[in-house]
Design an enzyme around this catalytic site. Structure first.
Site, PDB file in Angstrom:
ATOM      1  N   HIS A  43      14.536 -30.028  -6.875  1.00 26.54           N
ATOM      2  CA  HIS A  43      15.561 -29.712  -7.871  1.00 26.54           C
ATOM      3  C   HIS A  43      16.094 -30.932  -8.659  1.00 26.54           C
ATOM      4  O   HIS A  43      15.890 -31.052  -9.850  1.00 26.54           O
ATOM      5  CB  HIS A  43      16.774 -29.053  -7.193  1.00 26.54           C
ATOM      6  CG  HIS A  43      16.469 -27.866  -6.353  1.00 26.54           C
ATOM      7  ND1 HIS A  43      16.131 -26.622  -6.872  1.00 26.54           N
ATOM      8  CD2 HIS A  43      16.480 -27.715  -5.014  1.00 26.54           C
ATOM      9  CE1 HIS A  43      15.946 -25.771  -5.878  1.00 26.54           C
ATOM     10  NE2 HIS A  43      16.154 -26.401  -4.742  1.00 26.54           N
TER      11      HIS A  43
HETATM   12  O1  RIB Z   1      20.525 -25.214  -5.396  1.00 28.49           O
HETATM   13  C1  RIB Z   1      19.938 -26.507  -5.344  1.00 28.49           C
HETATM   14  C2  RIB Z   1      20.987 -27.567  -5.448  1.00 28.49           C
HETATM   15  O2  RIB Z   1      21.890 -27.452  -4.354  1.00 28.49           O
HETATM   16  C3  RIB Z   1      20.400 -28.993  -5.351  1.00 28.49           C
HETATM   17  O3  RIB Z   1      21.203 -29.861  -6.094  1.00 28.49           O
HETATM   18  C4  RIB Z   1      20.522 -29.299  -3.885  1.00 28.49           C
HETATM   19  O4  RIB Z   1      20.638 -30.699  -3.638  1.00 28.49           O
HETATM   20  C5  RIB Z   1      21.827 -28.624  -3.556  1.00 28.49           C
HETATM   21  O5  RIB Z   1      22.901 -29.499  -3.938  1.00 28.49           O
END
Ligand code: RIB
Ligand code: CA
Length: 311
Positions: free
Chosen positions: A241
């Site tokens: 992500h």
């Molecule tokens: O949903 C994914 C996000 O939530 C990413 O930033 C992960 O690190 C968590 O913070």
């Protein structure tokens, strides 16, 4: 001239990789790293941020602790994904570099006040509590923000923490509402795009194959982090992500999306934290965000691997 950024983060293995990418990239000047409560409580995200800066060989990076809980909601954490420490996978030594004494929110306010208009990019990798608090306590700083690039939300992918909501937005929907109404340019990396950046085996082996401490750590973080998503989605790897936020600063051409209206659900318990993205432009609500929908995944992983190799 390097682009000035402040990273707001809740490390988190994927946050860690994003921070490494930023610190490895000459196009970027990291003014500071501000930890927020999210994946794990604040004392751990603040510790993890320092671990990562030391791993990058940048112990002089300024790391701050920000807010330890959302604006209104009780804190929800994600140890089930990131492990108890937030950086589970490899054994990590405690950091030796200092934490800055100043509160992370006042660092954001003070730094933006000292910079010209439209000059600092805020890179948000976790719940938006710190940024929303800064905007609320010092509205004069909002015009100093060149762009807010954040990982959060979802439209086609819908939720990863509830059926309707992505984790970062879900944890602090009131903060997200403040940020999305700030009027500044916002670029969103939602699950729609991060779920196309999967840590497949060849990509993880390319990290490990660097034969460096950084490459090995990133591979071992990924080995741990991906088990949750692979099991849940039956996918060939986990969505990486947060590094999408930093990769966008370096190679925006890797990403594509639409400039649309995005509103945040804050009223309903059932859909709290949902990013109601008008992807099909069926309303006349004004566009307030560039919502990404696609990424050149091979290009993304090549950039990431090449930059990690320099650390
Ligand atoms: O949903 C994914 C996000 O939530 C990413 O930033 C992960 O690190 C968590 O913070
Ligand atoms: Ca994160």
């Amino acid at each position: 001239m390097a682009r000035k950024i402040i990273i707001d983060t809740d490390p988190g293995q994927d946050d860690a990789v994003a921070i490494l990418l930023a610190l490895a990239s000459p196009e970027i000047e990291v003014l500071g790293v501000v930890a927020v409560a999210g994946n794990v409580p604040l004392e751990l995200t603040a510790k993890n941020a320092r671990i990562v800066c030391e791993l990058a060989g940048k112990p002089d990076t300024k790391v701050f602790a920000g807010c330890d809980r959302p604006l209104r909601q009780p804190l929800v954490t994600a140890e089930h994904v990131h492990g108890k420490t937030g950086l589970d996978g490899p054994q990590m030594p405690d950091p030796t570099m200092p934490m800055q004494d100043q509160h992370g929110v006042s660092f954001i306010v003070e730094t933006l006040r000292a910079e010209p208009a439209d000059s600092v990019t805020l890179c948000a990798l976790g719940p938006l509590t710190n940024i929303a608090t800064a905007f609320e306590t010092a509205p004069d700083i909002v015009e100093k923000v060149q762009e807010i690039v954040l990982m959060g939300g979802a439209y086609f992918e819908v939720g990863n923490i509830t059926p309707a909501a992505e984790f970062n937005i879900y944890v602090d929907p009131e903060a997200a509402e403040i940020v999305f109404r700030s009027g500044r340019p916002i670029t969103v990396m939602p699950l729609d795009v991060t779920h196309k950046a999967l840590t497949t085996a060849p990509r993880v082996e390319a990290f490990r194959g660097l034969g460096t401490k950084v490459g090995t750590m990133v591979a071992e973080w990924t080995d741990f982090f991906e088990r949750f998503d692979k099991e849940k989605y039956g996918s060939a790897g986990a969505p990486l992500h947060d590094p999408c936020v930093i990769a966008y600063l370096i190679r925006p051409d890797l990403f594509s999306g639409r400039h649309i209206n995005v509103e945040i659900e804050t009223g309903s318990n059932l859909t709290r934290g949902m990013t109601v993205a008008d992807w099909w432009r069926v309303t006349d609500r004004p566009a307030n965000a560039t919502f990404m929908g696609d990424v050149d995944a091979d290009g993304f992983f090549s950039l990431l691997t090449e930059r990690l190799a320099t650390l």
